[in-house]
Scaffold this motif. Structure first.
Motif, PDB file in Angstrom:
ATOM      1  N   GLY A   1     140.592  84.534  19.048  1.00 30.14           N
ATOM      2  CA  GLY A   1     139.984  83.397  19.717  1.00 30.14           C
ATOM      3  C   GLY A   1     140.564  83.179  21.099  1.00 30.14           C
ATOM      4  N   VAL A   2     139.747  82.625  21.981  1.00 32.87           N
ATOM      5  CA  VAL A   2     140.128  82.428  23.378  1.00 32.87           C
ATOM      6  C   VAL A   2     140.217  80.936  23.680  1.00 32.87           C
ATOM      7  N   TYR A   3     141.222  80.565  24.465  1.00 29.72           N
ATOM      8  CA  TYR A   3     141.367  79.206  24.993  1.00 29.72           C
ATOM      9  C   TYR A   3     140.929  79.245  26.456  1.00 29.72           C
ATOM     10  N   ASP A   4     139.890  78.497  26.772  1.00 25.92           N
ATOM     11  CA  ASP A   4     139.360  78.442  28.140  1.00 25.92           C
ATOM     12  C   ASP A   4     139.896  77.199  28.840  1.00 25.92           C
ATOM     13  N   LEU A   5     140.625  77.389  29.924  1.00 28.45           N
ATOM     14  CA  LEU A   5     141.092  76.264  30.733  1.00 28.45           C
ATOM     15  C   LEU A   5     140.207  76.151  31.966  1.00 28.45           C
TER      16      LEU A   5
ATOM     17  N   GLY B   1     151.038  78.276  37.445  1.00 27.58           N
ATOM     18  CA  GLY B   1     150.468  78.508  38.761  1.00 27.58           C
ATOM     19  C   GLY B   1     149.127  77.855  38.991  1.00 27.58           C
ATOM     20  N   LEU B   2     148.896  76.722  38.355  1.00 30.05           N
ATOM     21  CA  LEU B   2     147.628  76.009  38.561  1.00 30.05           C
ATOM     22  C   LEU B   2     147.622  75.348  39.936  1.00 30.05           C
ATOM     23  N   PRO B   3     146.468  75.091  40.507  1.00 29.80           N
ATOM     24  CA  PRO B   3     146.413  74.457  41.828  1.00 29.80           C
ATOM     25  C   PRO B   3     147.078  73.080  41.809  1.00 29.80           C
ATOM     26  N   SER B   4     147.688  72.717  42.923  1.00 31.39           N
ATOM     27  CA  SER B   4     148.328  71.409  43.028  1.00 31.39           C
ATOM     28  C   SER B   4     147.272  70.333  43.240  1.00 31.39           C
ATOM     29  N   GLY B   5     147.693  69.068  43.121  1.00 35.87           N
ATOM     30  CA  GLY B   5     146.787  67.947  43.340  1.00 35.87           C
ATOM     31  C   GLY B   5     146.146  67.474  42.049  1.00 35.87           C
ATOM     32  N   LYS B   6     145.678  66.246  42.070  1.00 35.38           N
ATOM     33  CA  LYS B   6     145.029  65.644  40.903  1.00 35.38           C
ATOM     34  C   LYS B   6     143.731  66.374  40.585  1.00 35.38           C
ATOM     35  N   LYS B   7     143.542  66.675  39.315  1.00 38.48           N
ATOM     36  CA  LYS B   7     142.377  67.470  38.908  1.00 38.48           C
ATOM     37  C   LYS B   7     142.014  67.161  37.463  1.00 38.48           C
ATOM     38  N   LEU B   8     140.766  67.443  37.137  1.00 40.17           N
ATOM     39  CA  LEU B   8     140.280  67.325  35.771  1.00 40.17           C
ATOM     40  C   LEU B   8     140.543  68.637  35.039  1.00 40.17           C
ATOM     41  N   ILE B   9     141.241  68.535  33.910  1.00 44.14           N
ATOM     42  CA  ILE B   9     141.549  69.697  33.090  1.00 44.14           C
ATOM     43  C   ILE B   9     140.761  69.610  31.787  1.00 44.14           C
ATOM     44  N   GLU B  10     140.101  70.697  31.432  1.00 48.41           N
ATOM     45  CA  GLU B  10     139.507  70.850  30.106  1.00 48.41           C
ATOM     46  C   GLU B  10     140.111  72.101  29.489  1.00 48.41           C
ATOM     47  N   ILE B  11     140.607  71.994  28.268  1.00 50.93           N
ATOM     48  CA  ILE B  11     141.064  73.161  27.523  1.00 50.93           C
ATOM     49  C   ILE B  11     140.176  73.269  26.294  1.00 50.93           C
ATOM     50  N   TRP B  12     139.242  74.215  26.339  1.00 52.34           N
ATOM     51  CA  TRP B  12     138.293  74.419  25.243  1.00 52.34           C
ATOM     52  C   TRP B  12     138.972  75.292  24.193  1.00 52.34           C
ATOM     53  N   LEU B  13     139.006  74.817  22.968  1.00 55.49           N
ATOM     54  CA  LEU B  13     139.663  75.531  21.881  1.00 55.49           C
ATOM     55  C   LEU B  13     138.755  76.638  21.351  1.00 55.49           C
ATOM     56  N   PRO B  14     139.325  77.659  20.705  1.00 54.85           N
ATOM     57  CA  PRO B  14     138.509  78.781  20.228  1.00 54.85           C
ATOM     58  C   PRO B  14     137.407  78.333  19.281  1.00 54.85           C
ATOM     59  N   HIS B  15     136.219  78.915  19.476  1.00 54.86           N
ATOM     60  CA  HIS B  15     135.090  78.562  18.617  1.00 54.86           C
ATOM     61  C   HIS B  15     135.141  79.273  17.276  1.00 54.86           C
ATOM     62  N   ASN B  16     135.928  80.354  17.186  1.00 55.12           N
ATOM     63  CA  ASN B  16     135.919  81.189  15.989  1.00 55.12           C
ATOM     64  C   ASN B  16     137.254  81.180  15.257  1.00 55.12           C
ATOM     65  N   GLU B  17     138.067  80.176  15.490  1.00 51.52           N
ATOM     66  CA  GLU B  17     139.340  80.018  14.796  1.00 51.52           C
ATOM     67  C   GLU B  17     139.542  78.553  14.420  1.00 51.52           C
ATOM     68  N   ILE B  18     140.356  78.333  13.391  1.00 44.82           N
ATOM     69  CA  ILE B  18     140.867  77.001  13.099  1.00 44.82           C
ATOM     70  C   ILE B  18     142.089  76.795  13.980  1.00 44.82           C
ATOM     71  N   THR B  19     142.184  75.644  14.626  1.00 45.63           N
ATOM     72  CA  THR B  19     143.287  75.390  15.548  1.00 45.63           C
ATOM     73  C   THR B  19     143.942  74.054  15.229  1.00 45.63           C
ATOM     74  N   GLU B  20     145.193  74.116  14.805  1.00 52.19           N
ATOM     75  CA  GLU B  20     145.989  72.902  14.675  1.00 52.19           C
ATOM     76  C   GLU B  20     146.744  72.689  15.988  1.00 52.19           C
ATOM     77  N   LEU B  21     146.613  71.509  16.553  1.00 54.26           N
ATOM     78  CA  LEU B  21     147.261  71.168  17.820  1.00 54.26           C
ATOM     79  C   LEU B  21     148.598  70.509  17.533  1.00 54.26           C
ATOM     80  N   CYS B  22     149.650  71.071  18.103  1.00 59.62           N
ATOM     81  CA  CYS B  22     151.000  70.632  17.737  1.00 59.62           C
ATOM     82  C   CYS B  22     151.732  69.914  18.861  1.00 59.62           C
ATOM     83  N   ALA B  23     151.537  70.314  20.107  1.00 57.49           N
ATOM     84  CA  ALA B  23     152.245  69.662  21.219  1.00 57.49           C
ATOM     85  C   ALA B  23     151.548  69.998  22.520  1.00 57.49           C
TER      86      ALA B  23
END
Length: 388
Positions: A89-93, A134-156
């Motif tokens: 599974g892929v995590y898309d940022l 190495g993400l761009p500096s400055g205030k920005k909207l972040i979306e981290i899309w979780l894998p569509h084909n895996e179960i994902t427990e979010l821990c931290a």
């Protein structure tokens, strides 16, 4: 100013999450569900129990000035003995709506199913840390899309600058229900699934209730849709009813009406789109059940076959052609007293000519290019809420 070595921990809670129905607290973190607990008590199918926890359409959303973000996750992957494992599974940022980075967890808990023996063995995997540097500096909207084909427990969740939940907005909510095609089978990453492509193109807030193998007109799914906030609802029905050989024509019509009636109990006037199946040659005129092509499996390929007989349509067995005819009739009948219900022929999203150019690789599921095609074709309908 914070440096990359100074990491701030932010608790993950509902203010940072989108695309889920409930968050279950586990021993290691939070497990997103796409069906509510009252629905989960009404079925005994272990496949659906896994499928509804696969995080198709689930994402973290927040604002930050951070240039480094870390998330700790515990992924779970399904494998079948004798079948080549799916890609990890892929995590898309995404930053300000644009895909910026992709990562996969190197290890995961594995659920290995032996279909001939009817057994599943669990091999626990370790917690994984994904680091986006190495993400761009400055205030920005972040979306981290979780894998569509895996179960994902979010821990931290950690970053080198404060993380801010997004303010409540009036963003329109789209609730979509469908099969593995809507869930994302054979798409390469979570933002390349056709409903997500359409949602991102139109600025809609998607709740994806696409459940692989389980778009079966289940009453508990209809109630889950009924109870969600929704500005637009779409229901894509057909392929699973055929390849599961679940019901005959006598039961199909009343089941569709009952499913729609339940949704209308909570959304009497919300635009509601019924989508019939896309083109799938093996089931156009041949009933199910569907099955793996054993000859292809022996050659290391995953392909599907229809094992029914076209003559069985006379006894009430369903095919995609039969389902399209009756879905259109049902919607036309209901539209006489429900002006906000609409019908979309799935062949308009992917038809016979499309298949000639872009065939279904495994004879059942779209590949990445077909997901893009369907998403791009559906986006104008979504934008207009079917008011064309």
């Amino acid at each position: 100013m914070l440096t990359n070595n100074l990491i701030i921990s932010t608790p993950i809670d509902t203010s940072l999450m989108r695309g889920f129905v409930e968050l279950e607290k586990t021993t290691v973190g939070l497990l997103p569900h796409r069906l509510p607990v009252n629905a989960r008590t009404q079925f005994s199918d272990p496949q659906l129990a896994l499928i509804e926890t696969e995080t198709s359409g689930v994402r973290l959303e927040f604002k930050t000035s951070a240039t480094t973000i870390e998330i700790d996750v515990l992924p779970t992957r399904r494998e079948i003995v004798g079948i080549r494992p799916r890609p990890n599974g892929v995590y898309d940022l995404c930053i300000n709506g644009r895909l910026e980075r992709q990562q996969s967890a190197k290890s995961a808990t594995i659920l290995l199913t032996d279909m001939s023996a009817g057994t599943t063995v669990r091999k626990d995997g370790p917690l994984q840390t994904l680091r986006f540097d190495g993400l761009p500096s400055g205030k920005k909207l972040i979306e981290i899309w979780l894998p569509h084909n895996e179960i994902t427990e979010l821990c931290a969740l950690r970053a080198n600058a404060p993380i801010e939940p997004l303010p409540n907005t009036e963003k329109s909510v789209w609730v979509h229900h469908g099969s593995s095609i809507s869930h994302g089978s054979n798409a390469k990453s979570p933002t390349e699934i056709w409903p997500i492509i359409a949602a991102r193109a139109t600025g809609m807030d998607l709740m994806n209730m696409g459940f692989s193998g389980n778009a079966l007109l289940d009453p508990f799914t209809a109630r889950a849709i009924r109870d969600r906030r929704a500005d637009f609802i779409s229901v894509k029905i057909g392929i699973n009813l055929v390849n599961m050989d679940l019901m005959r024509l006598r039961a199909f019509g009343p089941a569709v009406h009952g499913f729609l009636d339940t949704i209308r109990d909570g959304h009497p006037d919300t635009p509601l789109l019924m989508i019939s199946p896309i083109y799938c040659p093996i089931h156009e005129t041949t009933p199910g059940p569907g099955m793996f092509d054993l000859k292809a499996l022996a050659e290391g390929q995953t392909k599907f076959l229809a094992s029914g007989n076209s003559e069985e349509v006379q006894t009430g067995k369903l095919t995609l052609t039969v389902i399209r005819q009756h879905l259109q009739r049902i919607v036309e009948e209901r539209s006489s007293h429900d002006p906000n219900i609409h019908y979309l022929d799935g062949l308009m999203l992917y038809g016979e000519q499309d298949h000639a150019r872009l065939p279904l690789e495994d004879r059942l599921h779209p590949d990445a290019e077909v997901h893009r095609l369907i998403g791009q074709r559906f986006a104008p309908l979504l934008q207009s809420r079917c008011r064309l």
